[in-house]
Design a protein around this motif. Structure first.
Motif, PDB file in Angstrom:
ATOM      1  N   GLU A 112      10.597  -1.851   9.782  1.00  0.00           N
ATOM      2  CA  GLU A 112       9.205  -1.451   9.543  1.00  0.00           C
ATOM      3  C   GLU A 112       8.745  -1.866   8.145  1.00  0.00           C
ATOM      4  O   GLU A 112       7.669  -2.433   7.985  1.00  0.00           O
ATOM      5  N   HIS A 113       9.548  -1.603   7.129  1.00  0.00           N
ATOM      6  CA  HIS A 113       9.162  -1.964   5.758  1.00  0.00           C
ATOM      7  C   HIS A 113       9.103  -3.482   5.581  1.00  0.00           C
ATOM      8  O   HIS A 113       8.189  -4.005   4.927  1.00  0.00           O
ATOM      9  N   HIS A 114      10.054  -4.188   6.161  1.00  0.00           N
ATOM     10  CA  HIS A 114      10.052  -5.645   6.041  1.00  0.00           C
ATOM     11  C   HIS A 114       8.846  -6.242   6.771  1.00  0.00           C
ATOM     12  O   HIS A 114       8.176  -7.150   6.262  1.00  0.00           O
ATOM     13  N   THR A 115       8.545  -5.713   7.942  1.00  0.00           N
ATOM     14  CA  THR A 115       7.386  -6.184   8.697  1.00  0.00           C
ATOM     15  C   THR A 115       6.100  -5.900   7.937  1.00  0.00           C
ATOM     16  O   THR A 115       5.204  -6.757   7.881  1.00  0.00           O
ATOM     17  N   ALA A 116       5.992  -4.724   7.321  1.00  0.00           N
ATOM     18  CA  ALA A 116       4.803  -4.407   6.516  1.00  0.00           C
ATOM     19  C   ALA A 116       4.642  -5.438   5.407  1.00  0.00           C
ATOM     20  O   ALA A 116       3.536  -5.939   5.165  1.00  0.00           O
ATOM     21  N   HIS A 117       5.733  -5.770   4.736  1.00  0.00           N
ATOM     22  CA  HIS A 117       5.676  -6.760   3.663  1.00  0.00           C
ATOM     23  C   HIS A 117       5.211  -8.112   4.209  1.00  0.00           C
ATOM     24  O   HIS A 117       4.331  -8.761   3.635  1.00  0.00           O
ATOM     25  N   LEU A 118       5.778  -8.550   5.327  1.00  0.00           N
ATOM     26  CA  LEU A 118       5.414  -9.849   5.877  1.00  0.00           C
ATOM     27  C   LEU A 118       3.974  -9.875   6.373  1.00  0.00           C
ATOM     28  O   LEU A 118       3.280 -10.896   6.237  1.00  0.00           O
ATOM     29  N   LEU A 119       3.489  -8.759   6.926  1.00  0.00           N
ATOM     30  CA  LEU A 119       2.084  -8.704   7.343  1.00  0.00           C
ATOM     31  C   LEU A 119       1.156  -8.797   6.137  1.00  0.00           C
ATOM     32  O   LEU A 119       0.145  -9.515   6.173  1.00  0.00           O
ATOM     33  N   ILE A 120       1.479  -8.089   5.071  1.00  0.00           N
ATOM     34  CA  ILE A 120       0.664  -8.180   3.850  1.00  0.00           C
ATOM     35  C   ILE A 120       0.713  -9.604   3.315  1.00  0.00           C
ATOM     36  O   ILE A 120      -0.324 -10.182   2.959  1.00  0.00           O
ATOM     37  N   MET A 152       1.489   2.199   0.543  1.00  0.00           N
ATOM     38  CA  MET A 152       2.126   2.704   1.757  1.00  0.00           C
ATOM     39  C   MET A 152       3.428   3.447   1.452  1.00  0.00           C
ATOM     40  O   MET A 152       4.138   3.855   2.375  1.00  0.00           O
ATOM     41  N   GLY A 153       3.766   3.583   0.177  1.00  0.00           N
ATOM     42  CA  GLY A 153       5.005   4.247  -0.198  1.00  0.00           C
ATOM     43  C   GLY A 153       6.236   3.383   0.008  1.00  0.00           C
ATOM     44  O   GLY A 153       7.343   3.900   0.161  1.00  0.00           O
ATOM     45  N   ILE A 154       6.050   2.054   0.004  1.00  0.00           N
ATOM     46  CA  ILE A 154       7.163   1.121   0.212  1.00  0.00           C
ATOM     47  C   ILE A 154       7.521   0.465  -1.117  1.00  0.00           C
ATOM     48  O   ILE A 154       6.641  -0.007  -1.845  1.00  0.00           O
ATOM     49  N   ALA A 155       8.797   0.434  -1.425  1.00  0.00           N
ATOM     50  CA  ALA A 155       9.288  -0.085  -2.704  1.00  0.00           C
ATOM     51  C   ALA A 155       9.016  -1.581  -2.867  1.00  0.00           C
ATOM     52  O   ALA A 155       8.894  -2.323  -1.891  1.00  0.00           O
ATOM     53  N   ASP A 156       8.972  -2.009  -4.107  1.00  0.00           N
ATOM     54  CA  ASP A 156       8.820  -3.413  -4.490  1.00  0.00           C
ATOM     55  C   ASP A 156       9.929  -4.243  -3.842  1.00  0.00           C
ATOM     56  O   ASP A 156      11.103  -4.047  -4.139  1.00  0.00           O
ATOM     57  N   PRO A 157       9.572  -5.169  -2.949  1.00  0.00           N
ATOM     58  CA  PRO A 157      10.612  -5.959  -2.284  1.00  0.00           C
ATOM     59  C   PRO A 157      11.263  -6.990  -3.201  1.00  0.00           C
ATOM     60  O   PRO A 157      12.317  -7.536  -2.875  1.00  0.00           O
ATOM     61  N   TYR A 158      10.641  -7.253  -4.345  1.00  0.00           N
ATOM     62  CA  TYR A 158      11.180  -8.230  -5.290  1.00  0.00           C
ATOM     63  C   TYR A 158      12.019  -7.547  -6.363  1.00  0.00           C
ATOM     64  O   TYR A 158      12.898  -8.169  -6.945  1.00  0.00           O
ATOM     65  N   HIS A 161       8.988  -6.446 -10.826  1.00  0.00           N
ATOM     66  CA  HIS A 161       7.605  -6.567 -11.277  1.00  0.00           C
ATOM     67  C   HIS A 161       7.036  -5.225 -11.725  1.00  0.00           C
ATOM     68  O   HIS A 161       6.180  -4.656 -11.067  1.00  0.00           O
ATOM     69  N   ASP A 162       7.491  -4.728 -12.850  1.00  0.00           N
ATOM     70  CA  ASP A 162       6.984  -3.445 -13.351  1.00  0.00           C
ATOM     71  C   ASP A 162       5.483  -3.482 -13.617  1.00  0.00           C
ATOM     72  O   ASP A 162       4.802  -2.480 -13.485  1.00  0.00           O
ATOM     73  N   GLU A 163       4.946  -4.652 -13.998  1.00  0.00           N
ATOM     74  CA  GLU A 163       3.523  -4.743 -14.333  1.00  0.00           C
ATOM     75  C   GLU A 163       2.628  -4.595 -13.118  1.00  0.00           C
ATOM     76  O   GLU A 163       1.416  -4.466 -13.247  1.00  0.00           O
ATOM     77  N   ALA A 164       3.162  -4.551 -11.913  1.00  0.00           N
ATOM     78  CA  ALA A 164       2.345  -4.384 -10.707  1.00  0.00           C
ATOM     79  C   ALA A 164       1.616  -3.045 -10.735  1.00  0.00           C
ATOM     80  O   ALA A 164       0.555  -2.901 -10.144  1.00  0.00           O
ATOM     81  N   GLN A 165       2.174  -2.082 -11.445  1.00  0.00           N
ATOM     82  CA  GLN A 165       1.535  -0.781 -11.530  1.00  0.00           C
ATOM     83  C   GLN A 165       0.139  -0.877 -12.150  1.00  0.00           C
ATOM     84  O   GLN A 165      -0.746  -0.117 -11.813  1.00  0.00           O
TER      85      GLN A 165
END
Length: 167
Positions: A112-120, A152-158, A161-165
């Motif tokens: 589910e989390h991987h699919t969410a990432h790929l959809l985004i 979505m409460g899903i962790a940074d897949p990379y 990237h702390d600056e994403a916040q």
């Protein structure tokens, strides 16, 4: 608001349809052009064989891949699209179940989390973002993915990237 047409042969199709709707809301928060009222996109959740055939036909690559994006509008066309007018197809996405399942297992994350990432990731491609044009463009795209996933409460897949916040 962008509407999604989903064709799903994955197990429990309604769960993937619900996930796609949540992904779209998160992506629209970080990429407002995806909320354009005239846009639609299609998502195909298929097996590796079907995505393999698409990859071979449209990209000349004889193998399955996790996600394929087929944008129908250039980024400048999307940004200039007036609010009034007929519907516009933003593009099509296709995801391969076996490849996505294998990658999620390799990463130690849920499908589910991987699919969410790929959809985004795919939706950003449809919106005209491209990680292959430059390191700066890749970073911009990754930061948008991280920020949308965080919605979505899903962790940074990379994981780097702390600056994403602050995006």
């Amino acid at each position: 608001m962008l509407t999604l047409d989903i064709d799903c042969t994955w197990p429990t199709p309604s769960g993937w349809t619900d996930l796609a709707a949540r992904v779209l809301k998160a992506a629209q928060k970080v990429t407002p052009e995806l909320a354009h009222p005239r846009l639609s996109a299609s998502i195909l959740l298929a097996d590796d064989a079907e995505v393999h055939a698409l990859n071979r036909e449209w990209r000349g690559m004889d193998k399955p891949t996790n996600v394929l994006s087929f944008p129908m509008l250039e980024r400048d066309e999307l940004l200039a699209l007036p609010a009034e007018g007929p519907p516009e197809l933003l593009g099509d996405l296709a995801l391969a179940l076996e490849t996505c399942t294998r990658e999620a297992a390799d990463k130690g994350i849920s499908l589910e989390h991987h699919t969410a990432h790929l959809l985004i990731h795919g939706l950003l491609h449809l919106a005209g973002y491209d990680h292959e044009t430059s390191a700066e463009d890749a970073r911009t795209m990754e930061l948008l993915e991280i920020k949308a996933l965080a919605q979505m409460g899903i962790a940074d897949p990379y994981g780097d990237h702390d600056e994403a916040q602050g995006l």
